[in-house]
Design an enzyme around this catalytic site. Sequence first.
Site, PDB file in Angstrom:
ATOM      1  N   GLU A 181       1.598  -8.891  -5.324  1.00 40.68           N
ATOM      2  CA  GLU A 181       3.053  -8.828  -5.449  1.00 40.68           C
ATOM      3  C   GLU A 181       3.709  -9.312  -4.161  1.00 40.68           C
ATOM      4  OE1 GLU A 181       3.981  -4.711  -6.196  1.00 40.68           O
ATOM      5  OE2 GLU A 181       2.956  -4.024  -4.407  1.00 40.68           O
TER       6      GLU A 181
ATOM      7  N   ASP B 128      10.094  -2.593   2.406  1.00 40.07           N
ATOM      8  CA  ASP B 128      10.103  -3.932   1.806  1.00 40.07           C
ATOM      9  C   ASP B 128      10.959  -4.918   2.585  1.00 40.07           C
ATOM     10  OD1 ASP B 128       8.651  -2.625  -0.187  1.00 40.07           O
ATOM     11  OD2 ASP B 128      10.407  -2.306  -1.429  1.00 40.07           O
TER      12      ASP B 128
END
Length: 571
Positions: free
Chosen positions: A242, A66
Amino acid sequence: MKNPQKCLLAVMIAVFSVTGAFSQNKAKNPPIFSQAIYQGDDQVYKDHPLEEDEFYSPILQGCYPDPSITRKGEDYYMVHSSFAMFPGVPIFHSNDLVNWTQIGHVLDRKSQLKVHDTGISAGIYAPDIIYNENNDTFYMIVTQFAGGIGNMVVKTKDPKEGWSDPYKLEFGGIDPALFFDEDGKAYVVHNDAPDRGKELYNGHRVIKIWEYDMEADQVIKGTDKIIVDGGVDLSQKPIWIEAPHIYKKNGKYYLMCAEGGTGDWHSEVVFVSDAPKGPYIPAPSNPILTQRYFAKDRKNKVDWAGHADLVMGPDDKYYGVFLGIRPNDKDRVNSGRETFILPVDWSGNFPVFENGLIPMEPKIKMPKGVINKAGQDGFFPNGNFTYTEDFKSDKLDYRWIGLRGPREDFMAITEKGLEISPFEVNIKEVKPTSTLFYRQMHKNFNFTTTLEFTPQSEEDLAGITCLQSERFNYVFGVTKKGNDKHLVLERTEKGASKILASQKIDAKGPIHLKVEAQGDDYAFSYAVGGADFVNLGGTVSGDILSTNVAGGFTGSLIGLYVTSANDAKPE
């Protein structure tokens, strides 16, 4: 006036209680680790040596998922998810996108990070770092699934000097990101569930935007708006839109998101609008990054690519950092989600990752004028490398981390090496453990440590753990049975433990412990008295160290593990 004798007695009781608690945690003869050596030896780097103008991607191997990146002047800063690892949110610095130095962690205090009672894959998800030139301040916004916190933001004027305590944010969902417009206004975008009663299918999510009050460091109530429903094409039932980021270019607002879930259908998509709050129109050529269309048995496979962030490079060209995985020979994911980088072509209306829609290669061209110094002069290594730690520096390398609690709570650097005082907690408990972890960064590796330890009882153990989670792990360590020292190898799968092998050893001096892997095949061995290494337990499967089997979001961690609550009993 209070009775002075009673006051003195109360103080003495308090002091005795504190020192007594400390002495209980302080073992009589705590284990000493005098050295640890990690060696990576993947074939892909032998088959693809670097030319002078090339560097390897991933730029960070092992569990650094991430990624989010920002720039101030010539300084780049990058952060990553850390889940229940402590300290949290590793932060790296670079001046050229090729050579990176870890400068610490954003969340390095208990007041910021409350993961002491949560599973390894909870905690810190998807941090976003951004520099706001309007007030010369860096912000890191993130979801903390622990401590009753939820979404939060911290900030600093200088990422090298530490970060504020959290400001708790009053909205739900995950993956928040900030956007600062040129007019001084600020916004938060994030993933959320659809409005109640409007969920159309499993995995249906939305992207919301809020206006953000920079004085209060809080979203402004009543300003929230759904700007993406489902994804690029709702009729196709896209899942898990997302990780949103907003960028502004030529007066237009671009919303880039991950779509498809974080597994093998992962991708990156982009939308455009004339205003920060939309409406947003998807690009006609989505996705702009994915590896989902290619043969499963392709060589040097990179998969699950997505969850990206963009930045302008030193050559005035855009680059994107994103997560991906490199599965082993059994298609298992033991090294976790890693951080990759690609140049981005934004010469047209929409950004597209260069070579991000074909099978990815292990190396790419450097920005013009950059010299690759990976592994030199304090820069983070990549490719095949050897890392040696003798535990003699006053400041332990940032690559060593704890689980659920600060490493300083159980370790000390001494003249003999690293001393770990055991907690009465074993590796299967959802509590802070007295374990110092290093990420597995290769499919083929070996990790060796030198240990001096005399267990006082069968509840004492020191050695190595290879850990995917509290429910999936190996323990290889020295303990006691009767009056004798024993080595024990334990496998834990779905929380159920089994002793694979044990061996009485006659070792009055140091013992050398080793774990090595060739893809999915792992082996544990030991050496005493200058003799060669001896295998214990044969070859074992790395299956339980893979995300595919264990679930969750972390990669495998290799730990120097000490406990006074050992339940791995020799047979």
